[in-house]
Design an enzyme around this catalytic site. Sequence first.
Site, PDB file in Angstrom:
ATOM      1  N   ARG A  37       8.595 -70.491 -34.652  1.00 15.92           N
ATOM      2  CA  ARG A  37       7.587 -71.202 -35.511  1.00 15.92           C
ATOM      3  C   ARG A  37       6.728 -70.107 -36.154  1.00 15.92           C
ATOM      4  O   ARG A  37       6.024 -70.471 -36.937  1.00 15.92           O
ATOM      5  CB  ARG A  37       7.097 -72.163 -34.648  1.00 15.92           C
ATOM      6  CG  ARG A  37       7.939 -73.115 -34.391  1.00 15.92           C
ATOM      7  CD  ARG A  37       7.433 -74.508 -33.507  1.00 15.92           C
ATOM      8  NE  ARG A  37       8.020 -75.653 -34.087  1.00 15.92           N
ATOM      9  CZ  ARG A  37       7.811 -76.830 -33.150  1.00 15.92           C
ATOM     10  NH1 ARG A  37       7.291 -76.677 -31.943  1.00 15.92           N
ATOM     11  NH2 ARG A  37       8.467 -77.726 -33.383  1.00 15.92           N
ATOM     12  N   LYS A 199      20.275 -91.372 -27.735  1.00 13.39           N
ATOM     13  CA  LYS A 199      20.146 -92.983 -27.762  1.00 13.39           C
ATOM     14  C   LYS A 199      20.382 -93.386 -29.377  1.00 13.39           C
ATOM     15  O   LYS A 199      19.814 -92.696 -30.637  1.00 13.39           O
ATOM     16  CB  LYS A 199      18.635 -93.240 -27.524  1.00 13.39           C
ATOM     17  CG  LYS A 199      18.703 -93.372 -25.975  1.00 13.39           C
ATOM     18  CD  LYS A 199      17.312 -93.022 -25.345  1.00 13.39           C
ATOM     19  CE  LYS A 199      16.188 -93.946 -25.506  1.00 13.39           C
ATOM     20  NZ  LYS A 199      14.936 -93.864 -25.246  1.00 13.39           N
ATOM     21  N   GLY A 350      14.812 -79.964 -33.160  1.00 14.72           N
ATOM     22  CA  GLY A 350      14.787 -80.265 -31.721  1.00 14.72           C
ATOM     23  C   GLY A 350      16.174 -79.919 -31.307  1.00 14.72           C
ATOM     24  O   GLY A 350      16.618 -78.803 -31.368  1.00 14.72           O
ATOM     25  N   GLY A 373      10.872 -84.058 -34.937  1.00 14.65           N
ATOM     26  CA  GLY A 373      10.383 -85.489 -35.068  1.00 14.65           C
ATOM     27  C   GLY A 373      10.005 -85.489 -36.713  1.00 14.65           C
ATOM     28  O   GLY A 373      10.253 -86.694 -37.134  1.00 14.65           O
TER      29      GLY A 373
HETATM   30  P1  AMP Z   1      18.191 -86.624 -28.541  1.00 12.41           P
HETATM   31  O1  AMP Z   1      17.002 -86.124 -27.706  1.00 12.41           O
HETATM   32  O2  AMP Z   1      18.209 -88.081 -28.683  1.00 12.41           O
HETATM   33  O3  AMP Z   1      18.665 -85.614 -29.526  1.00 12.41           O
HETATM   34  O4  AMP Z   1      19.341 -86.313 -27.206  1.00 12.41           O
HETATM   35  C1  AMP Z   1      19.744 -85.029 -26.873  1.00 12.41           C
HETATM   36  C2  AMP Z   1      20.311 -85.202 -25.379  1.00 12.41           C
HETATM   37  O5  AMP Z   1      21.517 -86.064 -25.746  1.00 12.41           O
HETATM   38  C3  AMP Z   1      20.887 -83.881 -24.871  1.00 12.41           C
HETATM   39  O6  AMP Z   1      19.959 -83.511 -23.972  1.00 12.41           O
HETATM   40  C4  AMP Z   1      22.321 -84.253 -24.665  1.00 12.41           C
HETATM   41  O7  AMP Z   1      22.633 -83.629 -23.330  1.00 12.41           O
HETATM   42  C5  AMP Z   1      22.196 -85.751 -24.619  1.00 12.41           C
HETATM   43  N1  AMP Z   1      23.571 -86.106 -24.805  1.00 12.41           N
HETATM   44  C6  AMP Z   1      24.634 -85.822 -25.622  1.00 12.41           C
HETATM   45  N2  AMP Z   1      25.638 -86.402 -25.626  1.00 12.41           N
HETATM   46  C7  AMP Z   1      25.646 -87.012 -24.258  1.00 12.41           C
HETATM   47  C8  AMP Z   1      26.375 -87.985 -23.598  1.00 12.41           C
HETATM   48  N3  AMP Z   1      27.843 -88.098 -24.079  1.00 12.41           N
HETATM   49  N4  AMP Z   1      25.858 -88.599 -22.502  1.00 12.41           N
HETATM   50  C9  AMP Z   1      24.773 -88.263 -22.275  1.00 12.41           C
HETATM   51  N5  AMP Z   1      23.755 -87.889 -22.775  1.00 12.41           N
HETATM   52  C10 AMP Z   1      24.363 -87.090 -23.952  1.00 12.41           C
END
Ligand code: AMP
Length: 393
Positions: A37, A199, A350, A373
């Site tokens: 950054r 999610k 991210g 974000g």
């Molecule tokens: P996000 O913050 O929504 O981008 O989510 C990122 C996180 O999702 C990372 O820390 C990954 O470890 C997790 N992730 C990716 N694939 C899976 C999975 N199949 N089951 C659980 N967590 C996951």
Amino acid sequence: MNKKTISDIDVRNKIVIIRADFNVPLDEAKNITDDRRIVGSIPTIEYVLKNGASKVILMSHLGRPKGTGYEEDFSLKPVAKALKTFLKQDVLMLQDCVGSQVKEQITKSNEKVILLENLRFHKEEEKNDSAFAKELASLANIYVNDAFGTAHRAHASTAGITQYLPSVAGFLIEKELKYLGEAVSNPKRPLTVILGGAKVSDKILLIKNLLTKANCIVIGGGMAYTFLKAQGIKIGNSKLEADKVDTARELLAEAKAKGVEIALTSDFVIAPNFQSDEAKVVDSIPDGWESLDIGPKTRKAYKDILAKAKTIVWNGPLGVFERDAYAKGTREIAEFLAGLKDAVVIVGGGDSAAAVAKFNLEDKMTHISTGGGASLEFLEGKELPGIAALNNK
Ligand code: AMP
């Protein structure tokens, strides 16, 4: 871009205040563990200095202090040190960001580059307090926003301050808007979007917006299982948002109606539980097991789709890439993207940016966003207040 940038204004003999994003990670000894950054902010600072600004005042937040005054843990002092190295000149670090002492030090100092202390030591920053914004504005003649990472927040230093000064974008924001903007509004087609991460609920608005823009959406990571469940596929103990199954079903129907291809995970790397490294490849997930990565067939299918794309936007890891046993899907897809010759590859900030950095592939992507974000909200089609507030051309 319809917003003015620093190329559109004359900074000669002016004091220029730049909102940068110096929210960098620090280790316990206060060493900066990722300086991207800071590196990203240098072109704007150097341009302003080269074009004859009398002084450059830099401001940023760092972390999440309480907002009740100075806290050593969140001081920007390590950033001042790094800036000195990158700019090859001294940087005057102040103990605060507003107040009569700050004003006096700025007036008296011979230093050309001045760094204010963490904006979030004052709760007024995040409240977009107008008196606080006016105080910041009173330090300078021109305001430049180059903090893409906080452009989705209306704070005093990103929005309020624009009420009081001519306000333009820096080169980093200009670059982010060029790449992210072109990817969704005028992409070379086909446009394929890779979505992963934990999610579905975080990405619903994103998917809705992309259904009107993308030719294909590849869904992996933890969010894929809610979509698979919506299709009646057994997912064992894999990540599920039960209250989003209907939404997932609706999104799949909408994609079909709009002719947008959706690619879902078709084989799996499973474990008996989240803590286990006992990774097993399967075509269907047995009861009691959890899928933590995409399998080899899925990797191949995704690559076949990506090989045809001319623009690719990637947001979210495809598996639990932080753990070696479940990093293969994310790594192979990142390596494949890195090897593409003709496609524009944009990586959202991210976790996907962290994955690309972990695999040392940063130089091989067209653009990696500095704002997780902010890039997400931009791709959702939302207006970013920190950008909307800047002067129009
Ligand atoms: P996000 O913050 O929504 O981008 O989510 C990122 C996180 O999702 C990372 O820390 C990954 O470890 C997790 N992730 C990716 N694939 C899976 C999975 N199949 N089951 C659980 N967590 C996951």
